[in-house]
Design an enzyme around this catalytic site. Sequence first.
Site, PDB file in Angstrom:
ATOM      1  N   ALA A 177       0.766  -1.266  -0.017  1.00 50.83           N
ATOM      2  CA  ALA A 177      -0.091   0.011   0.034  1.00 50.83           C
ATOM      3  C   ALA A 177       0.813   1.250  -0.101  1.00 50.83           C
ATOM      4  O   ALA A 177       2.106   1.314   0.743  1.00 50.83           O
ATOM      5  CB  ALA A 177      -1.044  -0.078   1.132  1.00 50.83           C
ATOM      6  N   CYS A 178       0.283   2.330  -0.795  1.00 45.77           N
ATOM      7  CA  CYS A 178       0.880   3.580  -0.538  1.00 45.77           C
ATOM      8  C   CYS A 178      -0.080   4.777  -0.369  1.00 45.77           C
ATOM      9  O   CYS A 178      -1.294   4.353   0.064  1.00 45.77           O
ATOM     10  CB  CYS A 178       1.822   3.967  -1.670  1.00 45.77           C
ATOM     11  SG  CYS A 178       1.133   4.078  -3.378  1.00 45.77           S
ATOM     12  N   SER A 179       0.152   6.004  -0.972  1.00 47.79           N
ATOM     13  CA  SER A 179      -0.856   6.820  -0.511  1.00 47.79           C
ATOM     14  C   SER A 179      -2.164   6.722  -1.652  1.00 47.79           C
ATOM     15  O   SER A 179      -3.307   6.833  -1.060  1.00 47.79           O
ATOM     16  CB  SER A 179      -0.513   8.296  -0.674  1.00 47.79           C
ATOM     17  OG  SER A 179       0.648   8.613  -0.006  1.00 47.79           O
ATOM     18  N   SER A 198       3.404   1.706  -4.484  1.00 47.46           N
ATOM     19  CA  SER A 198       2.871   0.424  -4.015  1.00 47.46           C
ATOM     20  C   SER A 198       3.231  -0.454  -5.400  1.00 47.46           C
ATOM     21  O   SER A 198       3.704  -1.632  -4.991  1.00 47.46           O
ATOM     22  CB  SER A 198       1.757   0.488  -3.399  1.00 47.46           C
ATOM     23  OG  SER A 198       0.777   1.163  -4.461  1.00 47.46           O
ATOM     24  N   LEU A 220      -3.990   4.215   0.844  1.00 50.38           N
ATOM     25  CA  LEU A 220      -4.506   4.500   2.067  1.00 50.38           C
ATOM     26  C   LEU A 220      -5.469   5.981   2.205  1.00 50.38           C
ATOM     27  O   LEU A 220      -5.836   6.167   3.109  1.00 50.38           O
ATOM     28  CB  LEU A 220      -3.404   4.737   2.951  1.00 50.38           C
ATOM     29  CG  LEU A 220      -2.477   3.405   3.200  1.00 50.38           C
ATOM     30  CD1 LEU A 220      -1.328   3.561   3.853  1.00 50.38           C
ATOM     31  CD2 LEU A 220      -3.278   2.134   4.080  1.00 50.38           C
TER      32      LEU A 220
END
Length: 234
Positions: A177-179, A198, A220
């Site tokens: 996961a990333c932003s 990600s 996220l």
Amino acid sequence: MVALMLVSSCSSPSLNPSLPFAVIPSSNPCPRFRSSPVAGFSVFQATPFPRSNGLLKIRSAATKSAKTPAEEDWKTKREFLLQKRVRSVDVKEAWRLQQENNFVILDVRPEAEFKEAHPPGVINVQIYRLIKEWTAWDIARRVAFAFFGIFTGTEENPEFMQLVESKLDKDSKIIVACSTGGTMKPSQNLPDGLQSRSLIAAYLLVLNGYKNVYHMEGGLYNWLKEGLPAVSEE
């Protein structure tokens, strides 16, 4: 500006900027001409041209712009992820897999972002880190970032895989996961999808032998938007 031509014989082509296309008799044994823009006009280079029943061929003089090295690099990574059948899941599915199937969420955002808010029980290994050194090269990079209004320039984290391997074994079930998540799904404007931190991390994990790698689509940002559990370390 793209200048175009009218060819009616084997004589040298004459430029005619008023035409939106090049008209070439297909019965003419002359070569076809390919254009290269020079100072607002076009230099035409000869290449073989096929015949077809004496009908006129109409070809557009416009050409599609070439992909940048970064776009080509992402295209290669995306094809690899698709070949390895890396699956994307939305945030609710990621939450269910974490709770019911012992999946680990790997948050690859910078540490500062991670501390602001993250799902409980996740592991943070940043794939990019803030530029910390003050060598001449690092100063030059900081200036380049600052030119675009970015005063917290980042660089690839050379210890990313080493840190991941110290926390997760190769059989771990991982959701990266990333932003914002990015996507591998093609669209009209983005035929190769949209790369993200990600997806790049997922590529590195699979490349280094991890077998159960998923990707959180929507990132996220969507996790928090959906009101899923989150904690802060601030």
